[in-house]
Design a protein around this motif. Sequence first.
Motif, short mmCIF file in Angstrom:
data_model
loop_
_atom_site.label_atom_id
_atom_site.label_comp_id
_atom_site.label_asym_id
_atom_site.label_seq_id
_atom_site.Cartn_x
_atom_site.Cartn_y
_atom_site.Cartn_z
N CYS A 17 46.56 39.47 57.55
CA CYS A 17 47.33 39.47 56.30
C CYS A 17 47.23 38.12 55.61
CB CYS A 17 48.79 39.80 56.58
SG CYS A 17 49.10 41.50 57.01
N PHE A 18 47.31 37.06 56.38
CA PHE A 18 47.18 35.71 55.82
C PHE A 18 45.81 35.50 55.20
CE2 PHE A 18 45.81 31.29 56.61
CZ PHE A 18 46.68 30.64 55.75
N LEU A 19 44.76 35.90 55.91
CA LEU A 19 43.41 35.70 55.40
C LEU A 19 43.11 36.55 54.17
CD1 LEU A 19 41.24 35.40 58.63
CD2 LEU A 19 41.93 33.60 57.07
N ALA A 21 45.35 37.64 51.92
CA ALA A 21 46.14 37.19 50.78
C ALA A 21 45.78 35.78 50.32
CB ALA A 21 47.63 37.24 51.13
N LEU A 22 45.14 35.00 51.17
CA LEU A 22 44.88 33.59 50.88
C LEU A 22 44.08 33.33 49.61
CD1 LEU A 22 45.31 30.69 51.91
CD2 LEU A 22 43.13 30.93 53.12
N PRO A 23 42.97 34.02 49.35
CA PRO A 23 42.21 33.69 48.14
C PRO A 23 43.01 33.85 46.85
CG PRO A 23 40.89 35.06 49.59
CD PRO A 23 42.26 35.03 50.16
N VAL A 24 43.71 34.96 46.72
CA VAL A 24 44.47 35.21 45.48
C VAL A 24 45.61 34.21 45.35
CG1 VAL A 24 45.87 36.88 44.23
CG2 VAL A 24 43.83 37.63 45.44
N LEU A 25 46.32 33.97 46.43
CA LEU A 25 47.44 33.03 46.38
C LEU A 25 46.98 31.60 46.10
CD1 LEU A 25 49.66 34.32 49.31
CD2 LEU A 25 50.02 34.62 46.86
N ALA A 26 45.88 31.19 46.70
CA ALA A 26 45.39 29.82 46.50
C ALA A 26 44.92 29.62 45.06
CB ALA A 26 44.26 29.52 47.48
N VAL A 27 44.21 30.60 44.52
CA VAL A 27 43.71 30.46 43.15
C VAL A 27 44.86 30.46 42.15
CG1 VAL A 27 42.36 31.62 41.36
CG2 VAL A 27 41.41 31.32 43.63
N THR A 28 45.81 31.38 42.32
CA THR A 28 46.94 31.40 41.38
C THR A 28 47.81 30.16 41.51
OG1 THR A 28 48.20 32.78 42.92
CG2 THR A 28 47.03 33.90 41.15
N LEU A 29 47.93 29.61 42.71
CA LEU A 29 48.67 28.36 42.88
C LEU A 29 47.96 27.22 42.15
CD1 LEU A 29 50.94 26.71 44.32
CD2 LEU A 29 49.26 26.33 46.13
N ALA A 30 46.65 27.12 42.33
CA ALA A 30 45.91 26.05 41.66
C ALA A 30 45.97 26.18 40.15
CB ALA A 30 44.45 26.07 42.14
N VAL A 31 45.82 27.40 39.64
CA VAL A 31 45.90 27.62 38.19
C VAL A 31 47.30 27.31 37.70
CG1 VAL A 31 45.77 29.38 36.38
CG2 VAL A 31 43.98 29.22 38.09
N GLY A 32 48.32 27.71 38.44
CA GLY A 32 49.70 27.43 38.05
C GLY A 32 49.99 25.95 37.98
N VAL A 33 49.49 25.19 38.94
CA VAL A 33 49.70 23.74 38.93
C VAL A 33 48.97 23.10 37.74
CG1 VAL A 33 49.15 21.60 40.17
CG2 VAL A 33 50.18 23.51 41.38
N GLY A 66 37.29 40.92 46.43
CA GLY A 66 37.86 42.21 46.79
C GLY A 66 37.07 42.96 47.84
N SER A 67 35.75 42.92 47.76
CA SER A 67 34.95 43.63 48.76
C SER A 67 35.11 42.99 50.14
CB SER A 67 33.48 43.64 48.34
OG SER A 67 32.98 42.33 48.26
N TRP A 68 35.19 41.66 50.18
CA TRP A 68 35.41 41.00 51.46
C TRP A 68 36.78 41.35 52.03
CZ3 TRP A 68 39.19 37.32 52.57
CH2 TRP A 68 39.12 36.77 53.85
N MET A 69 37.81 41.37 51.14
CA MET A 69 39.16 41.70 51.58
C MET A 69 39.22 43.12 52.14
SD MET A 69 41.28 40.29 48.38
CE MET A 69 42.02 38.70 48.35
N LEU A 70 38.61 44.05 51.42
CA LEU A 70 38.61 45.44 51.87
C LEU A 70 37.83 45.60 53.16
CD1 LEU A 70 39.59 48.27 51.15
CD2 LEU A 70 37.45 48.59 49.91
N ASN A 71 36.70 44.91 53.28
CA ASN A 71 35.90 44.97 54.50
C ASN A 71 36.69 44.44 55.69
OD1 ASN A 71 33.76 45.31 56.23
ND2 ASN A 71 32.72 43.43 55.59
N ARG A 72 37.41 43.34 55.47
CA ARG A 72 38.23 42.76 56.54
C ARG A 72 39.34 43.72 56.96
NH1 ARG A 72 38.03 37.82 59.41
NH2 ARG A 72 40.05 37.61 60.38
N LEU A 73 39.98 44.34 55.99
CA LEU A 73 41.07 45.29 56.27
C LEU A 73 40.56 46.52 57.00
CD1 LEU A 73 44.08 45.89 55.85
CD2 LEU A 73 43.46 46.95 53.69
N VAL A 74 39.43 47.07 56.57
CA VAL A 74 38.85 48.25 57.21
C VAL A 74 38.40 47.91 58.62
CG1 VAL A 74 36.89 49.84 57.12
CG2 VAL A 74 38.24 49.42 55.09
N SER A 75 37.82 46.73 58.81
CA SER A 75 37.40 46.30 60.14
C SER A 75 38.59 46.19 61.09
CB SER A 75 36.66 44.98 60.04
OG SER A 75 36.37 44.47 61.31
#
Length: 88
Positions: A17-19, A21-33, A66-75
């Motif tokens: 779950c952490f891995l 969610a990390l890309p989206v959260l990190a990018v939105t945090l950086a853009v927000g700052v 997204g494809s990496w996230m979905l692949n990780r979740l399916v795996s």
Amino acid sequence: MSADHALQMMAQLFWNCFLIALPVLAVTLAVGVLISIFQVVTQLQESSLSYVPKLAAAGITLLLCGSWMLNRLVSFATTLFSSIPNLK
């Protein structure tokens, strides 16, 4: 199923779950700052200025990762379902 095995499965679940969610959260945090710094420097307090770039960045990140996230979740789900017969 032993308590150790259940805790190990929960640890894997939280790590995935952490891995995922990390890309989206990190990018939105950086853009927000960056947007906040821009607003402080220019003293421009427009509310839509903070939401629209973060939304666009999250969308672009989902398109790119997204494809990496979905692949990780399916795996993870496949590994979890394949371990069901081994549970006692």
